[in-house]
Enzyme design. Sequence first.
Site, PDB file in Angstrom:
ATOM      1  N   SER A 157       0.825  -1.212   0.000  1.00 22.36           N
ATOM      2  CA  SER A 157       0.000   0.000   0.000  1.00 22.36           C
ATOM      3  C   SER A 157       0.856   1.258   0.000  1.00 22.36           C
ATOM      4  O   SER A 157       0.365   2.343  -0.343  1.00 22.36           O
ATOM      5  CB  SER A 157      -0.933   0.012   1.217  1.00 22.36           C
ATOM      6  OG  SER A 157      -0.188  -0.086   2.425  1.00 22.36           O
ATOM      7  N   ASP A 190       5.588  -7.106   2.472  1.00 20.98           N
ATOM      8  CA  ASP A 190       4.851  -7.609   1.312  1.00 20.98           C
ATOM      9  C   ASP A 190       5.810  -7.953   0.178  1.00 20.98           C
ATOM     10  O   ASP A 190       6.767  -7.212  -0.083  1.00 20.98           O
ATOM     11  CB  ASP A 190       3.881  -6.541   0.794  1.00 20.98           C
ATOM     12  CG  ASP A 190       2.483  -6.707   1.351  1.00 20.98           C
ATOM     13  OD1 ASP A 190       2.163  -7.802   1.848  1.00 20.98           O
ATOM     14  OD2 ASP A 190       1.709  -5.744   1.296  1.00 20.98           O
ATOM     15  N   LYS A 200       4.868 -11.471   3.168  1.00 20.66           N
ATOM     16  CA  LYS A 200       3.438 -11.731   2.954  1.00 20.66           C
ATOM     17  C   LYS A 200       3.179 -11.935   1.473  1.00 20.66           C
ATOM     18  O   LYS A 200       3.685 -11.184   0.638  1.00 20.66           O
ATOM     19  CB  LYS A 200       2.565 -10.592   3.488  1.00 20.66           C
ATOM     20  CG  LYS A 200       1.056 -10.853   3.315  1.00 20.66           C
ATOM     21  CD  LYS A 200       0.213  -9.895   4.131  1.00 20.66           C
ATOM     22  CE  LYS A 200       0.170  -8.508   3.547  1.00 20.66           C
ATOM     23  NZ  LYS A 200      -0.480  -8.467   2.177  1.00 20.66           N
ATOM     24  N   GLU A 208       0.059 -12.802  -1.424  1.00 19.15           N
ATOM     25  CA  GLU A 208      -1.378 -12.799  -1.687  1.00 19.15           C
ATOM     26  C   GLU A 208      -1.801 -14.024  -2.492  1.00 19.15           C
ATOM     27  O   GLU A 208      -1.099 -14.452  -3.408  1.00 19.15           O
ATOM     28  CB  GLU A 208      -1.778 -11.539  -2.459  1.00 19.15           C
ATOM     29  CG  GLU A 208      -1.657 -10.252  -1.666  1.00 19.15           C
ATOM     30  CD  GLU A 208      -2.181  -9.053  -2.442  1.00 19.15           C
ATOM     31  OE1 GLU A 208      -2.802  -9.251  -3.511  1.00 19.15           O
ATOM     32  OE2 GLU A 208      -1.979  -7.923  -1.983  1.00 19.15           O
ATOM     33  N   GLU A 228      -9.085 -10.167   4.269  1.00 21.68           N
ATOM     34  CA  GLU A 228      -9.434  -8.791   3.909  1.00 21.68           C
ATOM     35  C   GLU A 228     -10.809  -8.685   3.257  1.00 21.68           C
ATOM     36  O   GLU A 228     -11.125  -9.440   2.330  1.00 21.68           O
ATOM     37  CB  GLU A 228      -8.379  -8.191   2.973  1.00 21.68           C
ATOM     38  CG  GLU A 228      -8.681  -6.737   2.601  1.00 21.68           C
ATOM     39  CD  GLU A 228      -7.537  -6.007   1.940  1.00 21.68           C
ATOM     40  OE1 GLU A 228      -7.723  -4.822   1.583  1.00 21.68           O
ATOM     41  OE2 GLU A 228      -6.457  -6.606   1.767  1.00 21.68           O
TER      42      GLU A 228
END
EC number: 2.1.2.11
Length: 257
Positions: free
Chosen positions: A43, A86, A116, A118, A185
Amino acid sequence: MLPSDLVKYKEQSQKIIALTAWDSISGSIAEQANVDLVLVGDSLAMVCLGYKSTLPLTLENIIYHTNAVSRGFKKKIEEQPLLVTDMPFLTYQCGEDKAVEYAGKIIQSTYAKAVKVEGAEPEIQKVISRLIRMGIPVMGHIGLTPQSYLNLGLKKQGESLESQEKIKKDASILEKLGCFSIVLEHMPELLAKEIQNNLTIPTIGIGAGNFCDGQVRVTADLLGLNDDQPPFCQPIIQGKHLFKDKLKEWVDSERLN
């Protein structure tokens, strides 16, 4: 703080609190706020670098900012929050060998103790399994996955029965692969609760209700620094307006002197 400590938190029913950070100042503030985990999230592409999505963020960007965040930590090593980074877009979707190389660079070049990743597609499962076998702790992330927004959009996930079953299956798979925790999320609260009850590893929620083992927020959203707020994050202050007004007061006063 180590990844394994988060599992102990779940066993002891101790809530896990996490915030994102992108530089030394935000890292220092998060540490002083006594969070358990600091996420250098992709982000930062939007929060810090001005991009419209997370996709342009590079490996070099994330390494640079992770190091900046870690320099903000001042507590003893064992008392510092767990630092997780991330893996940017196309650093783990490019095959197992490259993913290990890129994740290895993150761990070697920074003070991050985990990465991390996804998603839980078959190709991603292989990558996660390989990373963990190579000694790199992995935090999973399912539900709304921002790096997939071109295909899935940014809408709430788990609204249909089919979607719910897939998310539950993905969560189970990630636990079996060896992830030490999973971010859930933007999904229904009861779905997140069911997943939380079925797993032995902690779930960290963002827009997934209050039943997760922990909560994570993008710090800039929480402080009201962004023009576009996600629907699941209510700012605790209107930081952008507050800082702007105070700076304008100073500018105006200096002009009068």
